[in-house]
Scaffold this motif. Structure first.
Motif, PDB file in Angstrom:
ATOM      1  N   VAL A 549       0.833  -1.203   0.000  1.00 19.00           N
ATOM      2  CA  VAL A 549       0.000   0.000   0.000  1.00 19.00           C
ATOM      3  C   VAL A 549       0.869   1.255   0.000  1.00 19.00           C
ATOM      4  CG1 VAL A 549      -1.675   1.332   1.342  1.00 19.00           C
ATOM      5  CG2 VAL A 549      -1.938  -1.153   1.112  1.00 19.00           C
ATOM      6  N   ASN A 550       1.922   1.250   0.844  1.00 17.54           N
ATOM      7  CA  ASN A 550       2.805   2.427   0.936  1.00 17.54           C
ATOM      8  C   ASN A 550       3.499   2.703  -0.403  1.00 17.54           C
ATOM      9  OD1 ASN A 550       4.111   4.478   2.706  1.00 17.54           O
ATOM     10  ND2 ASN A 550       5.956   3.354   2.146  1.00 17.54           N
ATOM     11  N   GLU A 551       3.957   1.662  -1.091  1.00 20.06           N
ATOM     12  CA  GLU A 551       4.633   1.848  -2.379  1.00 20.06           C
ATOM     13  C   GLU A 551       3.663   2.364  -3.444  1.00 20.06           C
ATOM     14  OE1 GLU A 551       6.983  -1.245  -3.945  1.00 20.06           O
ATOM     15  OE2 GLU A 551       8.144  -1.542  -2.123  1.00 20.06           O
ATOM     16  N   ARG A 552       2.458   1.848  -3.454  1.00 19.71           N
ATOM     17  CA  ARG A 552       1.478   2.309  -4.424  1.00 19.71           C
ATOM     18  C   ARG A 552       1.181   3.797  -4.254  1.00 19.71           C
ATOM     19  NH1 ARG A 552      -3.341  -1.080  -3.178  1.00 19.71           N
ATOM     20  NH2 ARG A 552      -4.331   0.042  -4.891  1.00 19.71           N
ATOM     21  N   ILE A 553       1.068   4.241  -2.980  1.00 22.10           N
ATOM     22  CA  ILE A 553       0.805   5.672  -2.719  1.00 22.10           C
ATOM     23  C   ILE A 553       1.972   6.518  -3.207  1.00 22.10           C
ATOM     24  CG2 ILE A 553       0.503   7.410  -0.912  1.00 22.10           C
ATOM     25  CD1 ILE A 553      -1.007   5.270   0.700  1.00 22.10           C
ATOM     26  N   ARG A 554       3.182   6.095  -2.894  1.00 22.67           N
ATOM     27  CA  ARG A 554       4.365   6.887  -3.273  1.00 22.67           C
ATOM     28  C   ARG A 554       4.571   6.924  -4.781  1.00 22.67           C
ATOM     29  NH1 ARG A 554       9.315   6.438   1.016  1.00 22.67           N
ATOM     30  NH2 ARG A 554       8.161   7.236   2.814  1.00 22.67           N
ATOM     31  N   LEU A 555       4.309   5.815  -5.451  1.00 23.96           N
ATOM     32  CA  LEU A 555       4.452   5.795  -6.906  1.00 23.96           C
ATOM     33  C   LEU A 555       3.443   6.710  -7.577  1.00 23.96           C
ATOM     34  CD1 LEU A 555       5.133   1.993  -7.563  1.00 23.96           C
ATOM     35  CD2 LEU A 555       6.728   3.887  -7.880  1.00 23.96           C
ATOM     36  N   ALA A 556       2.237   6.754  -7.011  1.00 25.03           N
ATOM     37  CA  ALA A 556       1.188   7.554  -7.633  1.00 25.03           C
ATOM     38  C   ALA A 556       1.287   9.034  -7.276  1.00 25.03           C
ATOM     39  CB  ALA A 556      -0.189   7.017  -7.222  1.00 25.03           C
ATOM     40  N   MET A 557       1.767   9.350  -6.049  1.00 22.09           N
ATOM     41  CA  MET A 557       1.701  10.731  -5.567  1.00 22.09           C
ATOM     42  C   MET A 557       3.053  11.349  -5.229  1.00 22.09           C
ATOM     43  SD  MET A 557      -1.661  10.516  -3.116  1.00 22.09           S
ATOM     44  CE  MET A 557      -3.255  10.027  -3.770  1.00 22.09           C
ATOM     45  N   GLY A 558       4.061  10.534  -4.992  1.00 22.82           N
ATOM     46  CA  GLY A 558       5.367  11.084  -4.659  1.00 22.82           C
ATOM     47  C   GLY A 558       5.855  10.611  -3.303  1.00 22.82           C
ATOM     48  N   SER A 559       7.141  10.853  -3.056  1.00 25.24           N
ATOM     49  CA  SER A 559       7.770  10.340  -1.834  1.00 25.24           C
ATOM     50  C   SER A 559       7.328  11.065  -0.570  1.00 25.24           C
ATOM     51  CB  SER A 559       9.297  10.438  -1.962  1.00 25.24           C
ATOM     52  OG  SER A 559       9.694  11.790  -2.162  1.00 25.24           O
ATOM     53  N   ASN A 560       6.638  12.204  -0.709  1.00 29.62           N
ATOM     54  CA  ASN A 560       6.184  12.937   0.473  1.00 29.62           C
ATOM     55  C   ASN A 560       4.895  12.350   1.064  1.00 29.62           C
ATOM     56  OD1 ASN A 560       8.299  14.784   0.290  1.00 29.62           O
ATOM     57  ND2 ASN A 560       7.141  16.105  -1.105  1.00 29.62           N
ATOM     58  N   LYS A 571      -0.699  -0.934  24.069  1.00 28.81           N
ATOM     59  CA  LYS A 571      -1.306   0.401  24.084  1.00 28.81           C
ATOM     60  C   LYS A 571      -2.083   0.705  22.811  1.00 28.81           C
ATOM     61  CE  LYS A 571       0.422   1.700  28.056  1.00 28.81           C
ATOM     62  NZ  LYS A 571      -0.420   2.040  29.228  1.00 28.81           N
ATOM     63  N   GLY A 572      -2.047  -0.176  21.847  1.00 33.72           N
ATOM     64  CA  GLY A 572      -2.763   0.072  20.611  1.00 33.72           C
ATOM     65  C   GLY A 572      -1.855   0.619  19.507  1.00 33.72           C
ATOM     66  N   THR A 573      -2.463   0.803  18.331  1.00 34.20           N
ATOM     67  CA  THR A 573      -1.700   1.225  17.146  1.00 34.20           C
ATOM     68  C   THR A 573      -2.484   2.316  16.411  1.00 34.20           C
ATOM     69  OG1 THR A 573      -0.745  -0.971  16.908  1.00 34.20           O
ATOM     70  CG2 THR A 573      -0.676   0.472  14.959  1.00 34.20           C
ATOM     71  N   LYS A 574      -1.712   3.270  15.863  1.00 37.92           N
ATOM     72  CA  LYS A 574      -2.316   4.346  15.059  1.00 37.92           C
ATOM     73  C   LYS A 574      -1.585   4.407  13.726  1.00 37.92           C
ATOM     74  CE  LYS A 574      -3.488   9.267  15.096  1.00 37.92           C
ATOM     75  NZ  LYS A 574      -3.432  10.533  15.865  1.00 37.92           N
ATOM     76  N   VAL A 575      -2.347   4.225  12.649  1.00 35.01           N
ATOM     77  CA  VAL A 575      -1.805   4.286  11.297  1.00 35.01           C
ATOM     78  C   VAL A 575      -2.338   5.566  10.636  1.00 35.01           C
ATOM     79  CG1 VAL A 575      -1.608   3.174   9.053  1.00 35.01           C
ATOM     80  CG2 VAL A 575      -1.687   1.782  11.146  1.00 35.01           C
ATOM     81  N   VAL A 576      -1.399   6.406  10.152  1.00 34.96           N
ATOM     82  CA  VAL A 576      -1.767   7.667   9.501  1.00 34.96           C
ATOM     83  C   VAL A 576      -1.417   7.556   8.019  1.00 34.96           C
ATOM     84  CG1 VAL A 576      -1.420  10.159   9.401  1.00 34.96           C
ATOM     85  CG2 VAL A 576      -1.384   8.971  11.617  1.00 34.96           C
ATOM     86  N   ILE A 577      -2.400   7.763   7.172  1.00 37.28           N
ATOM     87  CA  ILE A 577      -2.201   7.709   5.723  1.00 37.28           C
ATOM     88  C   ILE A 577      -2.301   9.142   5.178  1.00 37.28           C
ATOM     89  CG2 ILE A 577      -2.991   6.731   3.544  1.00 37.28           C
ATOM     90  CD1 ILE A 577      -4.354   4.523   5.257  1.00 37.28           C
ATOM     91  N   THR A 578      -1.241   9.594   4.528  1.00 34.16           N
ATOM     92  CA  THR A 578      -1.219  10.947   3.958  1.00 34.16           C
ATOM     93  C   THR A 578      -1.329  10.845   2.445  1.00 34.16           C
ATOM     94  OG1 THR A 578       0.206  11.716   5.758  1.00 34.16           O
ATOM     95  CG2 THR A 578       0.033  13.128   3.813  1.00 34.16           C
ATOM     96  N   LEU A 579      -2.359  11.500   1.878  1.00 35.95           N
ATOM     97  CA  LEU A 579      -2.626  11.450   0.443  1.00 35.95           C
ATOM     98  C   LEU A 579      -2.652  12.872  -0.126  1.00 35.95           C
ATOM     99  CD1 LEU A 579      -5.617   8.952   0.517  1.00 35.95           C
ATOM    100  CD2 LEU A 579      -3.214   8.375   0.087  1.00 35.95           C
ATOM    101  N   ALA A 580      -2.344  12.983  -1.402  1.00 32.24           N
ATOM    102  CA  ALA A 580      -2.522  14.269  -2.099  1.00 32.24           C
ATOM    103  C   ALA A 580      -3.998  14.477  -2.385  1.00 32.24           C
ATOM    104  CB  ALA A 580      -1.732  14.305  -3.403  1.00 32.24           C
ATOM    105  N   ALA A 581      -4.473  15.726  -2.197  1.00 33.86           N
ATOM    106  CA  ALA A 581      -5.886  16.027  -2.450  1.00 33.86           C
ATOM    107  C   ALA A 581      -6.108  16.104  -3.950  1.00 33.86           C
ATOM    108  CB  ALA A 581      -6.276  17.332  -1.760  1.00 33.86           C
ATOM    109  N   MET A 582      -6.400  14.929  -4.566  1.00 31.13           N
ATOM    110  CA  MET A 582      -6.557  14.836  -6.017  1.00 31.13           C
ATOM    111  C   MET A 582      -7.897  14.173  -6.324  1.00 31.13           C
ATOM    112  SD  MET A 582      -2.700  13.460  -6.858  1.00 31.13           S
ATOM    113  CE  MET A 582      -3.064  13.213  -8.586  1.00 31.13           C
ATOM    114  N   LYS A 583      -8.571  14.724  -7.315  1.00 29.21           N
ATOM    115  CA  LYS A 583      -9.792  14.081  -7.802  1.00 29.21           C
ATOM    116  C   LYS A 583      -9.422  12.845  -8.603  1.00 29.21           C
ATOM    117  CE  LYS A 583     -12.599  17.314  -6.236  1.00 29.21           C
ATOM    118  NZ  LYS A 583     -13.661  17.058  -5.228  1.00 29.21           N
ATOM    119  N   VAL A 584     -10.426  11.970  -8.821  1.00 23.39           N
ATOM    120  CA  VAL A 584     -10.168  10.711  -9.528  1.00 23.39           C
ATOM    121  C   VAL A 584      -9.619  10.977 -10.921  1.00 23.39           C
ATOM    122  CG1 VAL A 584     -11.235   8.625 -10.463  1.00 23.39           C
ATOM    123  CG2 VAL A 584     -11.943   9.493  -8.225  1.00 23.39           C
TER     124      VAL A 584
END
Length: 591
Positions: A549-560, A571-584
């Motif tokens: 999933v991480n590689e697909r995001i970076r390939l499509a949107m960039g390394s940032n 204590k639990g886990t928190k996963v944060v996904i950062t995406l570019a605000a792009m329309k389909v």
């Protein structure tokens, strides 16, 4: 092409040389003009200094005349003062002749006052007679001085002003130029004018005054009195003549003076009513800097020649380098992609062009190879997809048959789970790789609903959705692997408070999706290993886990962009996904 390149460089060389030559010529003009201006100012100032020196010298002669005028009233022992003769009428007695003799002796003594005195005359006003004594002891009584009659009559009777006149008092065998100074003689008893003292000077002193400045050009000097009579001139005119043609010529020339041809200075003595004029030809003033002007023009020409030769050499070098680049372009155009340009040692623009050309050829070859390989893989994938299309349809039909059987037997909960599973399978085999966040959230709702049916209240699910984020694009199956990891590794079926929070946030040009649980968490060492794996590119893998999933995001949107994980054991886990605000529709066709 090479010939055209050479012609271009020839034009550059010509334009550059012309600009440089014009610039150097203008600079040479400015420098020589500055030198000429300084030289002209220096010559003008020098000429004016000479005029002031001449004026000062004439003032000294005025002082000699005043001293002689005072001396006529002095008594010598028991003798009467010489001026007494001017107050006596004509007679034939001894006293009269004795007084005249005393006057002549006084006149002879005046020569001791100045070596440039050549003659002394006294005009007796009461008898209208002249008495003249020359330096050669020639005494003339009632001298013929017709030339001076007009001038003397113009002198104011009671004036104390000194007047200056051209010419001589008497004829003499001595050659040279002379001028005469005159002053009224007054009675010391009545203060009335009784006569006029005239002292003749030669111009030798004037000549010596300016000859001491001969180390520099001084031009010509002209002296005239207020009546326009020439007192002295250095231009070879008729010195000493009344209203001579020389002064007329001088006046005509100076009063219509051409400043481009001659320089002009004037000193006026108000006490003597004298105008001392200095003139100088511009050529004469600039004679001292001619050698400097020639030197400047010679050095300028030499600089232009050296610059032209240097530019020609440099142009030839750059022309050859451009030629090699053009040759390489022609080869690549013909299909020789292995062509490379030898890089020069100099790090200039042409080096960058050559290096860019080589890099371009490398990238072009790599791209061609990549496209070729990608086409092979694409064909393989299309064959696999065609083959795989048979199994989902068969699976859908089978699941639908089982669901209907479960409903007929009253197992409604099992039928609901089969229905959800069928929809998930349909979404899994969808060909579109980009979907909306709204559709992706709907898929994970179905996925979590399966586990909620199974575990009931032991699993609580909370959604906090920013409505503004729903229409933005996301890669399909981005969230499902994260939830799957929670269900497999973080969920504890023995507990009744398992909870998971799903949140979306719109931040300017970013979309942030947070998935947080209160599960068992991840040990620190294992978390570091996972984070390192997320930074390592993965090739040819069938995994659809976090790394995929991480590689697909970076390939499509960039390394940032990508996935960030925060977790502590128990204590639990928190996963944060950062995406570019792009329309389909903004995603590339190859994503």
């Amino acid at each position: 092409m090479f010939t055209r390149g050479m012609k271009f460089f020839h034009k550059v060389l010509l334009i550059y040389t012309v600009i440089f030559a014009v610039s150097v010529f203008i600079m040479a003009q400015i420098i020589t003009g500055s030198f000429a201006s300084d030289s002209l100012k220096s010559s003008i100032n020098y000429n004016k200094l000479v005029l002031y020196n001449v004026e000062r010298y004439i003032q000294e002669k005025k002082g000699v005349l005043l001293q002689a005028a005072q001396h006529i009233h002095y008594r010598s022992g028991n003798e009467e003062r010489p001026s007494i003769f001017l107050e006596q009428p004509n007679s034939q007695d001894n006293e009269y002749f004795f007084s005249r003799k005393r006057l002549i002796e006084y006149m002879e003594s005046v020569y001791a006052f100045d070596s440039n005195i050549t003659a002394v005359s006294i005009y007796k006003l009461s008898t209208d007679s002249y008495y003249n004594v020359s330096r050669f002891r020639t005494t003339i009584i009632n001298a013929g001085m017709a030339d001076y009659n007009g001038m003397l009559k113009k002198m104011e009777k009671n004036s104390t002003k000194v007047s200056v006149y051209p010419g001589r008092l008497t004829d003499s065998i001595v050659d040279g130029s002379f001028y005469t100074m005159a002053i009224n003689l007054k009675s010391i008893e009545t203060y009335e004018t009784v006569g006029i003292l005239l002292v003749e000077f030669n111009t030798t002193g004037i000549e010596e005054t300016y000859k001491q400045h001969y180390e520099k050009p001084i031009g010509m000097i002209h002296i005239e009195n207020g009546e326009g009579n020439v007192i002295y001139t250095t231009d070879g005119g008729n010195k000493g003549e009344h209203q001579s043609e020389a002064i007329v010529k001088l006046d005509k020339e100076l009063r219509s003076f051409d400043s481009q041809a001659r320089l002009y200075n004037e000193v006026y003595s108000e006490e003597l009513d004298l105008r001392i004029v200095g003139t100088m030809h511009k050529i004469e003033a600039l004679s001292e800097i001619k050698w400097m002007q020639k030197l400047v023009y010679f050095l300028s020409s030499l600089c232009i020649l050296i610059m032209f030769i240097f530019s020609l050499i440099v142009t030839k070098v750059f022309s050859n380098r451009i030629s090699s680049i053009l040759t390489a372009f022609r080869k690549v155009r013909k299909g020789f992609l292995e062509t490379r340009i030898r890089l020069p040692k100099s790090m200039d623009e042409l080096h960058e062009i050559s290096d860019g050309f080589n890099t371009m050829c490398d990238d072009l070859q790599n791209y061609i190879n990549k496209v070729y390989i990608s086409e092979l893989r694409q064909r393989k994938a299309e064959m696999s997809a065609l083959q795989a299309q048979i199994n989902p349809h068969y699976l859908y039909n089978t699941l639908e048959a089982i669901r209907l059987r479960a409903i007929s037997t009253g197992a409604e909960e099992a039928a609901e789970m089969i229905f959800i599973l069928s929809k998930l399978f349909r979404n899994a085999v969808d060909k579109e790789t980009i979907t909306t966040i709204n559709e992706e959230l709907e898929n994970i709702r179905l996925y979590l609903e399966l586990f909620h049916i199974r575990f009931g209240d032991r699993l609580r699910i909370s959604f906090e959705i920013d409505e503004e984020t729903l229409d933005y694009g996301i890669m399909r199956h981005t969230l499902q692997p994260i939830l799957e990891n929670y269900v497999i590794h973080g969920f504890d079926g023995s507990l009744s408070d398992n909870q998971i929070w799903i949140k979306t946030i719109k931040l300017e040009k970013l979309i942030r999706i947070e998935i947080e649980d209160n599960g068992s968490g991840i040990p620190e060492e294992k978390l570091d290993h996972i984070l390192n794996q997320l930074q390592t590119p993965e090739q040819d893998t069938d995994s659809i886990g976090l790394k995929n999933v991480n590689e697909r995001i970076r390939l499509a949107m960039g390394s940032n962009y990508g996935i960030h994980i925060q977790s502590k054991a128990s204590k639990g886990t928190k996963v944060v996904i950062t995406l570019a605000a792009m329309k389909v529709e903004e995603f590339g066709a190859d994503v």
